[in-house]
Design a protein around this motif. Sequence first.
Motif, PDB file in Angstrom:
ATOM      1  N   GLU A   1       9.821 108.911  68.037  1.00  0.00           N
ATOM      2  CA  GLU A   1       8.835 108.628  66.988  1.00  0.00           C
ATOM      3  C   GLU A   1       9.429 108.144  65.668  1.00  0.00           C
ATOM      4  N   ALA A   2      10.612 107.497  65.751  1.00  0.00           N
ATOM      5  CA  ALA A   2      11.195 106.936  64.535  1.00  0.00           C
ATOM      6  C   ALA A   2      11.962 105.670  64.887  1.00  0.00           C
ATOM      7  N   LEU A   3      12.082 104.809  63.906  1.00  0.00           N
ATOM      8  CA  LEU A   3      12.878 103.607  64.094  1.00  0.00           C
ATOM      9  C   LEU A   3      14.350 103.986  64.025  1.00  0.00           C
ATOM     10  N   ASN A   4      15.070 103.651  65.089  1.00  0.00           N
ATOM     11  CA  ASN A   4      16.482 104.004  65.160  1.00  0.00           C
ATOM     12  C   ASN A   4      17.357 102.764  65.264  1.00  0.00           C
TER      13      ASN A   4
ATOM     14  N   GLY B   1      18.226  93.862  57.893  1.00  0.00           N
ATOM     15  CA  GLY B   1      17.617  93.889  59.220  1.00  0.00           C
ATOM     16  C   GLY B   1      16.274  94.602  59.233  1.00  0.00           C
ATOM     17  N   VAL B   2      16.208  95.736  58.573  1.00  0.00           N
ATOM     18  CA  VAL B   2      14.956  96.492  58.530  1.00  0.00           C
ATOM     19  C   VAL B   2      13.869  95.675  57.834  1.00  0.00           C
ATOM     20  N   LYS B   3      14.253  95.043  56.761  1.00  0.00           N
ATOM     21  CA  LYS B   3      13.320  94.209  56.017  1.00  0.00           C
ATOM     22  C   LYS B   3      12.790  93.067  56.902  1.00  0.00           C
TER      23      LYS B   3
ATOM     24  N   LYS C   1       8.665  90.438  60.105  1.00  0.00           N
ATOM     25  CA  LYS C   1       8.307  89.675  61.309  1.00  0.00           C
ATOM     26  C   LYS C   1       7.246  90.363  62.150  1.00  0.00           C
ATOM     27  N   LEU C   2       7.188  91.679  62.045  1.00  0.00           N
ATOM     28  CA  LEU C   2       6.150  92.427  62.744  1.00  0.00           C
ATOM     29  C   LEU C   2       4.771  91.965  62.304  1.00  0.00           C
TER      30      LEU C   2
ATOM     31  N   GLU D   1       2.731 101.602  63.176  1.00  0.00           N
ATOM     32  CA  GLU D   1       2.659 102.667  62.170  1.00  0.00           C
ATOM     33  C   GLU D   1       4.035 103.232  61.829  1.00  0.00           C
ATOM     34  N   ILE D   2       4.855 103.392  62.859  1.00  0.00           N
ATOM     35  CA  ILE D   2       6.184 103.958  62.638  1.00  0.00           C
ATOM     36  C   ILE D   2       7.054 102.994  61.829  1.00  0.00           C
ATOM     37  N   ILE D   3       7.077 101.739  62.254  1.00  0.00           N
ATOM     38  CA  ILE D   3       7.993 100.807  61.601  1.00  0.00           C
ATOM     39  C   ILE D   3       7.534 100.451  60.192  1.00  0.00           C
ATOM     40  N   LEU D   4       6.231 100.302  60.026  1.00  0.00           N
ATOM     41  CA  LEU D   4       5.735  99.947  58.696  1.00  0.00           C
ATOM     42  C   LEU D   4       5.502 101.178  57.839  1.00  0.00           C
ATOM     43  N   ASP D   5       5.571 102.352  58.463  1.00  0.00           N
ATOM     44  CA  ASP D   5       5.369 103.606  57.759  1.00  0.00           C
ATOM     45  C   ASP D   5       4.042 103.633  57.013  1.00  0.00           C
TER      46      ASP D   5
END
Lengths: 225, 225
Positions: B25-28, B140-142, B147-148, B172-176
């Motif tokens: 449940e988290a971006l790793n 990368g996260v940005k 891109k999502l 939801e997880i990636i965009l928080d």
Amino acid sequence: MSKPYQKFKFVAAATDVVIFSLRGEALNVLLIKMKKKPYQGKWALPGGMVKISESVEKAARRHLQAKTGVSDIFLEQLYAFGGEKRDPYGRVLSVAYYALLPYDKSLMLKTTAEYADVRWWPVAKLPALAYDHAEILKTGVKRLRSKLGYTNIVYSLLPRQFTLSELQKVYEIILDQEIDKRNFRKKVGSLGLVKTTGKKRRGEANRPAALFEFTSRSLAVVNIL
Amino acid sequence: MSKPYQKFKFVAAATDVVIFSLRGEALNVLLIKMKKKPYQGKWALPGGMVKISESVEKAARRHLQAKTGVSDIFLEQLYAFGGEKRDPYGRVLSVAYYALLPYDKSLMLKTTAEYADVRWWPVAKLPALAYDHAEILKTGVKRLRSKLGYTNIVYSLLPRQFTLSELQKVYEIILDQEIDKRNFRKKVGSLGLVKTTGKKRRGEANRPAALFEFTSRSLAVVNIL
DNA sequence: ATACTTAGTGTAATATATACACATAGTATT
DNA sequence: AATACTATGTGTATATATTACACTAAGTAT
């Protein structure tokens, strides 16, 4: 201590710069004509090697300055072109940048020992290009079109002061599509992209247009189109 | 013929890969623990030199494969990091890539002579990183978040078949940020992003959810958010 | 005084985005 | 067998954004 990288043959790093500007109602790019084989007579993007003591971006600025005399204009990394056969001389990785020049700025274009000619070319009518520069240029045009739509990047293509019609024209030329005048103005206004100067452009044979300037001259994300 | 590039000292080319996946449940992101000085004990992105006979992208795939055993996953160029002091060993330009791994795929993570440990780290709780890897990762996260929103890139983070709740959860997880369930489904449906399979996810202690798959598994521009 | 040309402006119709609550279909528990 | 539990699945009304569209205004040129 041994330097682990030296057990490999090095891949060298260069940079190429796609310099865009509007000239004569068309999107143009600055190209140089090559003197030497194997690309003698072909046109190429300004660029060259990255020195060991300078950052890649600094190298791009240096080559930009060398060919155009300008510094202090919009410059952003485009893409790294890393194909193993892109340069017949040897293995060169090129980090491409793109630069944007306001259409009121003219350049001191200078030929050198290395290059036979330097001039603007409309992106719609390009000559034969050296290396993989056609691909780099295509990538640059795509990026510019895309960023025009979701950032305020356009500020770097216009003079300090401009009319709303001129601003609209820039979008129309680069995107190659007509835009409705009233809707365009409504959008630009509601986004706060520009501010009035109180001045007018005089001396034209018709109603004088109000002069505007950009509220911000640094890159920001703004959905314009 | 003399090779003109050899009058310069070469800048060497390397690549680093930011491998993203959802875990717990988290971006790793996948990091490796370094054995050698000067970054002993620090964590770093998988990567390494580009060989003289391989393209930069191929080098990225090779290093990706070496650390994870996977090939054939989403991989895209992120940015070229070209600062002149980013590597204490010598002048190395790194072309960073980012890769996306579906959360149902597990990896054969293997330590090597060079690396003490390999593991997933949640991007919200990262350890101390070597080189400029914190900056690369941030970039990368940005990029992933951005891109999502305007592509169908999410297909590369999910299993072949998935429920709409699972799809929503990824965003939801990636965009928080929370997303409204009905509006999300309306949007995903109207964009034709997914298609029904007729199957259901059974064996859960509640109403079984319909399973979907993506209509396209290649990158396309689609405004989702 | 008139013609010409570009600047400048508003409204109605349509499309998109947002906010919001309850019945449904299973499994687990008694 | 009945009931509790939990995540799934669905529609409508409102607000916001986008689109389409035509005439008057302010100058210069004739």
